[in-house]
Design a protein around this motif. Structure first.
Motif, PDB file in Angstrom:
ATOM      1  N   ALA A 151       0.820  -1.154  -0.082  1.00 31.01           N
ATOM      2  CA  ALA A 151      -0.131   0.003  -0.099  1.00 31.01           C
ATOM      3  C   ALA A 151       0.562   1.220  -0.081  1.00 31.01           C
ATOM      4  O   ALA A 151       0.454   2.344  -0.790  1.00 31.01           O
ATOM      5  CB  ALA A 151      -0.777  -0.089   1.252  1.00 31.01           C
ATOM      6  N   GLU A 152       2.015   1.182   0.642  1.00 34.91           N
ATOM      7  CA  GLU A 152       2.841   2.364   0.754  1.00 34.91           C
ATOM      8  C   GLU A 152       3.483   2.698  -0.642  1.00 34.91           C
ATOM      9  O   GLU A 152       3.635   3.826  -1.038  1.00 34.91           O
ATOM     10  CB  GLU A 152       3.904   1.945   1.970  1.00 34.91           C
ATOM     11  CG  GLU A 152       4.821   3.128   2.066  1.00 34.91           C
ATOM     12  CD  GLU A 152       5.817   3.331   3.214  1.00 34.91           C
ATOM     13  OE1 GLU A 152       6.652   4.079   3.390  1.00 34.91           O
ATOM     14  OE2 GLU A 152       5.513   2.119   3.870  1.00 34.91           O
ATOM     15  N   GLU A 153       3.772   1.664  -1.265  1.00 36.73           N
ATOM     16  CA  GLU A 153       4.554   1.770  -2.589  1.00 36.73           C
ATOM     17  C   GLU A 153       3.572   2.208  -3.876  1.00 36.73           C
ATOM     18  O   GLU A 153       3.778   3.120  -4.562  1.00 36.73           O
ATOM     19  CB  GLU A 153       4.938   0.218  -3.130  1.00 36.73           C
ATOM     20  CG  GLU A 153       6.155  -0.046  -2.182  1.00 36.73           C
ATOM     21  CD  GLU A 153       6.624  -1.358  -2.601  1.00 36.73           C
ATOM     22  OE1 GLU A 153       7.870  -1.793  -2.524  1.00 36.73           O
ATOM     23  OE2 GLU A 153       5.788  -2.361  -2.745  1.00 36.73           O
ATOM     24  N   ILE A 154       2.314   1.897  -3.473  1.00 32.47           N
ATOM     25  CA  ILE A 154       1.286   2.336  -4.360  1.00 32.47           C
ATOM     26  C   ILE A 154       0.992   3.854  -4.211  1.00 32.47           C
ATOM     27  O   ILE A 154       0.708   4.540  -4.898  1.00 32.47           O
ATOM     28  CB  ILE A 154      -0.179   1.340  -4.408  1.00 32.47           C
ATOM     29  CG1 ILE A 154       0.066   0.024  -4.963  1.00 32.47           C
ATOM     30  CG2 ILE A 154      -1.291   2.170  -4.951  1.00 32.47           C
ATOM     31  CD1 ILE A 154      -0.889  -0.877  -4.389  1.00 32.47           C
ATOM     32  N   VAL A 155       0.976   4.113  -2.882  1.00 31.52           N
ATOM     33  CA  VAL A 155       0.488   5.581  -2.692  1.00 31.52           C
ATOM     34  C   VAL A 155       1.912   6.391  -2.855  1.00 31.52           C
ATOM     35  O   VAL A 155       1.629   7.603  -3.596  1.00 31.52           O
ATOM     36  CB  VAL A 155       0.442   5.898  -0.994  1.00 31.52           C
ATOM     37  CG1 VAL A 155       0.526   7.207  -0.632  1.00 31.52           C
ATOM     38  CG2 VAL A 155      -0.918   5.379  -0.640  1.00 31.52           C
ATOM     39  N   ARG A 156       2.972   6.040  -2.624  1.00 34.17           N
ATOM     40  CA  ARG A 156       4.296   6.741  -3.123  1.00 34.17           C
ATOM     41  C   ARG A 156       4.306   7.045  -4.647  1.00 34.17           C
ATOM     42  O   ARG A 156       4.166   8.144  -5.042  1.00 34.17           O
ATOM     43  CB  ARG A 156       5.547   5.959  -2.524  1.00 34.17           C
ATOM     44  CG  ARG A 156       6.691   6.883  -3.092  1.00 34.17           C
ATOM     45  CD  ARG A 156       8.108   6.147  -2.404  1.00 34.17           C
ATOM     46  NE  ARG A 156       7.717   5.816  -0.931  1.00 34.17           N
ATOM     47  CZ  ARG A 156       7.962   6.584   0.104  1.00 34.17           C
ATOM     48  NH1 ARG A 156       8.146   8.005  -0.314  1.00 34.17           N
ATOM     49  NH2 ARG A 156       7.752   6.290   1.149  1.00 34.17           N
ATOM     50  N   GLU A 157       4.138   5.994  -5.453  1.00 37.50           N
ATOM     51  CA  GLU A 157       4.147   5.931  -6.987  1.00 37.50           C
ATOM     52  C   GLU A 157       3.095   6.961  -7.446  1.00 37.50           C
ATOM     53  O   GLU A 157       3.156   7.560  -8.256  1.00 37.50           O
ATOM     54  CB  GLU A 157       4.392   4.606  -7.565  1.00 37.50           C
ATOM     55  CG  GLU A 157       4.532   4.854  -8.982  1.00 37.50           C
ATOM     56  CD  GLU A 157       5.924   5.232  -9.410  1.00 37.50           C
ATOM     57  OE1 GLU A 157       5.983   6.052 -10.544  1.00 37.50           O
ATOM     58  OE2 GLU A 157       6.965   5.210  -8.658  1.00 37.50           O
ATOM     59  N   SER A 158       1.622   6.759  -6.986  1.00 39.46           N
ATOM     60  CA  SER A 158       0.708   7.559  -7.371  1.00 39.46           C
ATOM     61  C   SER A 158       0.900   9.047  -6.948  1.00 39.46           C
ATOM     62  O   SER A 158       0.606   9.805  -7.964  1.00 39.46           O
ATOM     63  CB  SER A 158      -0.538   7.070  -6.395  1.00 39.46           C
ATOM     64  OG  SER A 158      -0.839   5.712  -6.778  1.00 39.46           O
ATOM     65  N   LEU A 159       1.509   9.287  -6.004  1.00 37.96           N
ATOM     66  CA  LEU A 159       1.637  10.721  -5.609  1.00 37.96           C
ATOM     67  C   LEU A 159       2.878  11.387  -6.701  1.00 37.96           C
ATOM     68  O   LEU A 159       2.849  12.579  -6.988  1.00 37.96           O
ATOM     69  CB  LEU A 159       2.056  11.155  -4.351  1.00 37.96           C
ATOM     70  CG  LEU A 159       1.144  10.990  -3.169  1.00 37.96           C
ATOM     71  CD1 LEU A 159       1.774  10.742  -1.632  1.00 37.96           C
ATOM     72  CD2 LEU A 159       0.165  12.103  -3.467  1.00 37.96           C
ATOM     73  N   ASN A 160       3.700  10.211  -6.791  1.00 37.32           N
ATOM     74  CA  ASN A 160       4.792  10.962  -7.876  1.00 37.32           C
ATOM     75  C   ASN A 160       4.398  11.107  -9.313  1.00 37.32           C
ATOM     76  O   ASN A 160       4.527  12.118  -9.914  1.00 37.32           O
ATOM     77  CB  ASN A 160       6.115   9.898  -7.956  1.00 37.32           C
ATOM     78  CG  ASN A 160       6.878  10.104  -6.666  1.00 37.32           C
ATOM     79  OD1 ASN A 160       7.315  11.335  -6.473  1.00 37.32           O
ATOM     80  ND2 ASN A 160       7.432   9.073  -6.184  1.00 37.32           N
ATOM     81  N   ILE A 161       3.429  10.157  -9.538  1.00 41.10           N
ATOM     82  CA  ILE A 161       2.494  10.635 -10.958  1.00 41.10           C
ATOM     83  C   ILE A 161       2.138  11.879 -10.838  1.00 41.10           C
ATOM     84  O   ILE A 161       2.007  12.391 -11.717  1.00 41.10           O
ATOM     85  CB  ILE A 161       1.840   9.237 -11.542  1.00 41.10           C
ATOM     86  CG1 ILE A 161       2.761   8.056 -11.728  1.00 41.10           C
ATOM     87  CG2 ILE A 161       0.915   9.497 -12.428  1.00 41.10           C
ATOM     88  CD1 ILE A 161       2.123   6.735 -11.818  1.00 41.10           C
ATOM     89  N   ALA A 162       1.029  11.993  -9.898  1.00 36.48           N
ATOM     90  CA  ALA A 162       0.257  13.239  -9.898  1.00 36.48           C
ATOM     91  C   ALA A 162       1.349  14.197  -9.820  1.00 36.48           C
ATOM     92  O   ALA A 162       0.987  15.376 -10.211  1.00 36.48           O
ATOM     93  CB  ALA A 162      -0.563  13.410  -8.338  1.00 36.48           C
ATOM     94  N   GLY A 163       2.478  14.349  -9.045  1.00 37.76           N
ATOM     95  CA  GLY A 163       3.361  15.379  -9.145  1.00 37.76           C
ATOM     96  C   GLY A 163       4.097  15.676 -10.325  1.00 37.76           C
ATOM     97  O   GLY A 163       4.356  16.881 -10.733  1.00 37.76           O
ATOM     98  N   ASP A 164       4.004  14.756 -11.229  1.00 34.32           N
ATOM     99  CA  ASP A 164       4.501  15.037 -12.746  1.00 34.32           C
ATOM    100  C   ASP A 164       3.919  15.523 -13.524  1.00 34.32           C
ATOM    101  O   ASP A 164       3.831  16.256 -14.542  1.00 34.32           O
ATOM    102  CB  ASP A 164       4.871  13.457 -13.379  1.00 34.32           C
ATOM    103  CG  ASP A 164       6.142  12.961 -12.697  1.00 34.32           C
ATOM    104  OD1 ASP A 164       6.973  13.827 -11.885  1.00 34.32           O
ATOM    105  OD2 ASP A 164       6.567  11.694 -12.760  1.00 34.32           O
TER     106      ASP A 164
END
Length: 179
Positions: A151-164
């Motif tokens: 779950a933590e990895e999914i949240v981290r990657e999702s936020l990075n994609i949103a940040g891009d």
């Protein structure tokens, strides 16, 4: 005076773990006012984690009220959120607050808004803020096509994609988990 606003907050329950994360950006109009705002808080002795979008002062008021409700109802997240939403909707002072919350425990995620809504989202993924739909789309895809991630990895990657993608979301992330 322009208001400080914009952020992305997302929470995911996956493989027995709940994670919630947010970026650190606060904007004032079209200017970055601060890049490392902490928008995630633990409540009820760390058993509940919350994230907020909107006015920071308003969100802190709501977080305090939610914690009071949690204490009154023995940590029952759904009951506390519903009681907060009722107050938010009917109290003259609270009605003017401009923020949204995501609250999660090990079993459920809820979105609480000032319109009286308490939403338990589908797929155990919830997102709020300006980059919410980017992060939520990424989380849905990752949960479906990369189930080996935590779950933590999914949240981290999702936020990075949103940040891009979202100009109001940066890569200064804070993520909290409950296992």
């Amino acid at each position: 005076m322009e208001k400080i606003k914009s952020t992305t907050v997302i929470s995911v329950i996956h493989k027995g773990e709940v994670a919630i994360g947010a970026d650190g950006q606060a904007t004032l109009g079209n200017t970055i006012a601060k890049s490392n705002v902490k928008k995630i808080r633990k409540l009820f002795d760390g058993k509940i984690i919350c994230g907020f979008a909107g006015s920071t002062a308003d969100a802190f008021t709501l977080l305090e009220r939610l914690e009071e409700k949690l204490n009154s109802y023995g940590g029952n997240l759904k009951r506390g959120a519903i009681e907060l939403a009722k107050d938010w909707r009917t109290d003259r002072y609270l009605r003017k607050l401009e923020a949204m919350l995501i609250a999660a425990d090990k079993d459920e995620i809820l979105i609480v808004s000032g319109t009286g809504d308490v939403i338990e989202p589908d797929n155990q993924i919830a997102a709020i803020g300006s980059g919410a739909m980017y992060a939520q789309s990424a989380a849905l895809a990752l949960k479906k096509h990369a189930p080996h991630l935590s779950a933590e990895e999914i949240v981290r990657e999702s936020l990075n994609i949103a940040g891009d993608i979202c100009i109001y979301t940066n890569h200064n992330l804070i993520i909290e988990t409950i296992k």
